[in-house]
Write a protein that holds these residues in place. Sequence first.
Motif, PDB file in Angstrom:
ATOM      1  N   MET A 205      48.745  29.189  35.748  1.00 33.18           N
ATOM      2  CA  MET A 205      47.753  30.122  35.071  1.00 33.18           C
ATOM      3  C   MET A 205      47.471  31.279  36.085  1.00 33.18           C
ATOM      4  N   LEU A 206      46.905  31.034  37.427  1.00 29.96           N
ATOM      5  CA  LEU A 206      46.611  32.012  38.368  1.00 29.96           C
ATOM      6  C   LEU A 206      47.766  32.757  38.618  1.00 29.96           C
ATOM      7  N   GLU A 207      48.907  32.400  38.867  1.00 29.08           N
ATOM      8  CA  GLU A 207      50.008  33.118  39.391  1.00 29.08           C
ATOM      9  C   GLU A 207      50.163  34.197  37.960  1.00 29.08           C
ATOM     10  N   LEU A 208      50.286  33.608  36.763  1.00 30.14           N
ATOM     11  CA  LEU A 208      50.615  34.387  35.669  1.00 30.14           C
ATOM     12  C   LEU A 208      49.584  35.645  35.549  1.00 30.14           C
ATOM     13  N   LEU A 209      48.184  35.170  35.648  1.00 26.22           N
ATOM     14  CA  LEU A 209      47.288  36.386  35.620  1.00 26.22           C
ATOM     15  C   LEU A 209      47.306  37.146  36.727  1.00 26.22           C
ATOM     16  N   THR A 210      47.481  36.752  38.008  1.00 26.34           N
ATOM     17  CA  THR A 210      47.746  37.510  39.031  1.00 26.34           C
ATOM     18  C   THR A 210      49.000  38.613  38.873  1.00 26.34           C
ATOM     19  N   THR A 211      50.119  38.143  38.206  1.00 32.42           N
ATOM     20  CA  THR A 211      51.068  39.237  37.952  1.00 32.42           C
ATOM     21  C   THR A 211      50.537  40.328  36.853  1.00 32.42           C
ATOM     22  N   SER A 212      49.847  39.778  36.006  1.00 33.93           N
ATOM     23  CA  SER A 212      49.332  40.546  34.751  1.00 33.93           C
ATOM     24  C   SER A 212      48.593  41.597  35.559  1.00 33.93           C
ATOM     25  N   TYR A 213      47.479  41.180  36.366  1.00 36.26           N
ATOM     26  CA  TYR A 213      46.773  42.187  37.201  1.00 36.26           C
ATOM     27  C   TYR A 213      47.187  43.366  37.957  1.00 36.26           C
ATOM     28  N   GLU A 214      48.510  42.814  38.589  1.00 35.64           N
ATOM     29  CA  GLU A 214      49.201  43.944  39.235  1.00 35.64           C
ATOM     30  C   GLU A 214      49.764  44.840  38.639  1.00 35.64           C
ATOM     31  N   GLN A 215      50.198  44.447  37.282  1.00 36.94           N
ATOM     32  CA  GLN A 215      50.774  45.515  36.311  1.00 36.94           C
ATOM     33  C   GLN A 215      49.778  46.335  35.526  1.00 36.94           C
ATOM     34  N   THR A 216      48.648  45.805  35.341  1.00 34.12           N
ATOM     35  CA  THR A 216      47.687  46.609  34.620  1.00 34.12           C
ATOM     36  C   THR A 216      46.338  46.074  35.006  1.00 34.12           C
ATOM     37  N   PRO A 217      45.898  46.576  35.854  1.00 34.91           N
ATOM     38  CA  PRO A 217      44.530  46.254  36.422  1.00 34.91           C
ATOM     39  C   PRO A 217      43.199  46.263  35.370  1.00 34.91           C
ATOM     40  N   SER A 218      42.571  44.929  35.427  1.00 34.56           N
ATOM     41  CA  SER A 218      41.588  44.953  34.396  1.00 34.56           C
ATOM     42  C   SER A 218      40.543  43.978  34.999  1.00 34.56           C
ATOM     43  N   ILE A 219      39.104  44.461  34.570  1.00 31.29           N
ATOM     44  CA  ILE A 219      38.229  43.746  34.871  1.00 31.29           C
ATOM     45  C   ILE A 219      38.192  42.176  34.129  1.00 31.29           C
ATOM     46  N   ASP A 220      38.425  41.972  33.049  1.00 33.11           N
ATOM     47  CA  ASP A 220      38.609  40.801  32.217  1.00 33.11           C
ATOM     48  C   ASP A 220      39.536  39.934  32.867  1.00 33.11           C
ATOM     49  N   VAL A 221      40.731  40.359  33.510  1.00 35.36           N
ATOM     50  CA  VAL A 221      41.643  39.706  34.054  1.00 35.36           C
ATOM     51  C   VAL A 221      41.150  39.193  35.518  1.00 35.36           C
ATOM     52  N   ILE A 222      40.370  40.437  36.252  1.00 33.21           N
ATOM     53  CA  ILE A 222      39.962  39.770  37.476  1.00 33.21           C
ATOM     54  C   ILE A 222      38.927  38.706  37.392  1.00 33.21           C
ATOM     55  N   GLU A 223      37.911  38.711  36.362  1.00 31.24           N
ATOM     56  CA  GLU A 223      37.070  37.567  36.073  1.00 31.24           C
ATOM     57  C   GLU A 223      37.683  36.231  36.098  1.00 31.24           C
ATOM     58  N   ALA A 224      38.743  36.476  34.985  1.00 28.15           N
ATOM     59  CA  ALA A 224      39.368  35.104  34.853  1.00 28.15           C
ATOM     60  C   ALA A 224      40.192  34.540  36.174  1.00 28.15           C
ATOM     61  N   ILE A 225      40.671  35.224  37.161  1.00 29.62           N
ATOM     62  CA  ILE A 225      41.353  35.108  38.173  1.00 29.62           C
ATOM     63  C   ILE A 225      40.083  34.318  39.139  1.00 29.62           C
ATOM     64  N   VAL A 226      39.084  35.218  39.091  1.00 34.64           N
ATOM     65  CA  VAL A 226      37.994  34.533  40.124  1.00 34.64           C
ATOM     66  C   VAL A 226      37.630  32.994  39.405  1.00 34.64           C
ATOM     67  N   LYS A 227      37.714  33.058  38.274  1.00 27.00           N
ATOM     68  CA  LYS A 227      37.022  31.712  37.723  1.00 27.00           C
ATOM     69  C   LYS A 227      38.217  30.612  38.129  1.00 27.00           C
ATOM     70  N   LEU A 228      39.610  31.078  38.236  1.00 23.38           N
ATOM     71  CA  LEU A 228      40.470  30.015  38.849  1.00 23.38           C
ATOM     72  C   LEU A 228      40.702  29.765  40.180  1.00 23.38           C
ATOM     73  N   GLU A 229      40.016  30.690  40.964  1.00 25.38           N
ATOM     74  CA  GLU A 229      40.074  30.685  42.430  1.00 25.38           C
ATOM     75  C   GLU A 229      39.088  29.450  42.823  1.00 25.38           C
ATOM     76  N   GLU A 230      39.500  28.622  43.529  1.00 24.07           N
ATOM     77  CA  GLU A 230      38.426  27.440  44.197  1.00 24.07           C
ATOM     78  C   GLU A 230      38.003  27.921  45.460  1.00 24.07           C
ATOM     79  N   ASP A 231      38.609  28.947  46.032  1.00 22.26           N
ATOM     80  CA  ASP A 231      37.793  29.562  47.455  1.00 22.26           C
ATOM     81  C   ASP A 231      37.124  30.581  47.078  1.00 22.26           C
TER      82      ASP A 231
END
Length: 381
Positions: free
Chosen positions: A269-295
């Motif tokens: 899911m992290l890879e999918l959301l990262t690809t989505s963010y690169e295409q269309t930056p969004s704060i909602d997607v950023i927050e979802a990515i941060v949620k998945l990041e363990e570091d």
Amino acid sequence: MEFDFTWVLLGFPVAFTLGWLASRLDLRQLRIENRQAPKAYFKGLNFLLNEQQDQAIDAFIEAVQNDPDTSELHFALGNLFRRRGEYERAVRVHEHLMSRGDLTQPERDRAQHALALDFLKAGLLDRAEAALRKLEGTPFEEEARLALLSIYERSRDWTKATEIAARLGKSSLGSFSTRRAHYLCEQAIASAAAGDSGKAVSTLMEAVAMAPASARPLIDLAKLQNQLGQPQDALRTLLELEKTVPQALPLAAGMMASIAQDSGQQQGMLELLTTSYEQTPSIDVIEAIVKLEEDPVASRRWYAKHLEREASLVVASKWFAGEKLEDEHHHALVQRALDQATKPLMRYRCAACGFEATQHFWHCPGCQAWDSYPARRIEEL
């Protein structure tokens, strides 16, 4: 006793003279009335052009009194009353027109349509519905159906709205499949609230089949599947959303991250959301990515990356939350102030009327437009 024809001979000239005088008087009166009616009519028209509605109404009332049989004057007067918000007077004018026996069928249809609009503007929805129903099979049929659709949407009668939308879909107005899918989603929400989850799921699947390129049926279906303890089904539904309506991903990004975490599928899911963010930056997607990041360091790096692309006080506040201060005692106070200040900045804005809200609406509460809110929130400093 013999009849004396002398009186008859004498009476003919007298009768002829009296008849001639009467006809001249009638003709003169008719000419006066004909001059007065157009004069009052054009006076009213002149007031209208100068946006003087009060004076225009007075002029048209005068014209109607001089020529009560002219239907056009009644239509003009009734429409003016409606525009001024004097709905009761508009109704009386149009009902008077409807009661006349000399109206042609096109004029009668037009008067029926005008009467329906009077009721609609006055908020008398029951009477408006009855009047609009009578316009089936007339040149005003499509307009009447659109007005009926608006009534059923306002009253949240989704069954009748679906029926009318299906008829409109067969007309020259184009497809109503997306709107019908919204109605099915509303019905599914009601079924779920009533405890009938099976019916809610089947209704949402029907909505997905009806409008496969629409985001709402897929998002609502995934939410319900997740609530029913079917996370894998919900995830498949959301992956379908990413393929068919990728621009709507910000609306579902948080749910996607939560389900991926619960099912141990964070990396994919992290890879999918990262690809989505690169295409269309969004704060909602950023927050979802941060949620998945363990570091935590990687998480803060995402916030910094977003700030490089566009200024955002909201993201800056989130980045600041992980920053160490010399006086760490005051960190919580500063963070709380920043959170309070940035909370109202993130909004959704209707593309049709500009109505702003902190939550996403499928049906704008301001202008009643469907799908007018973009999936991506805006931030205004």
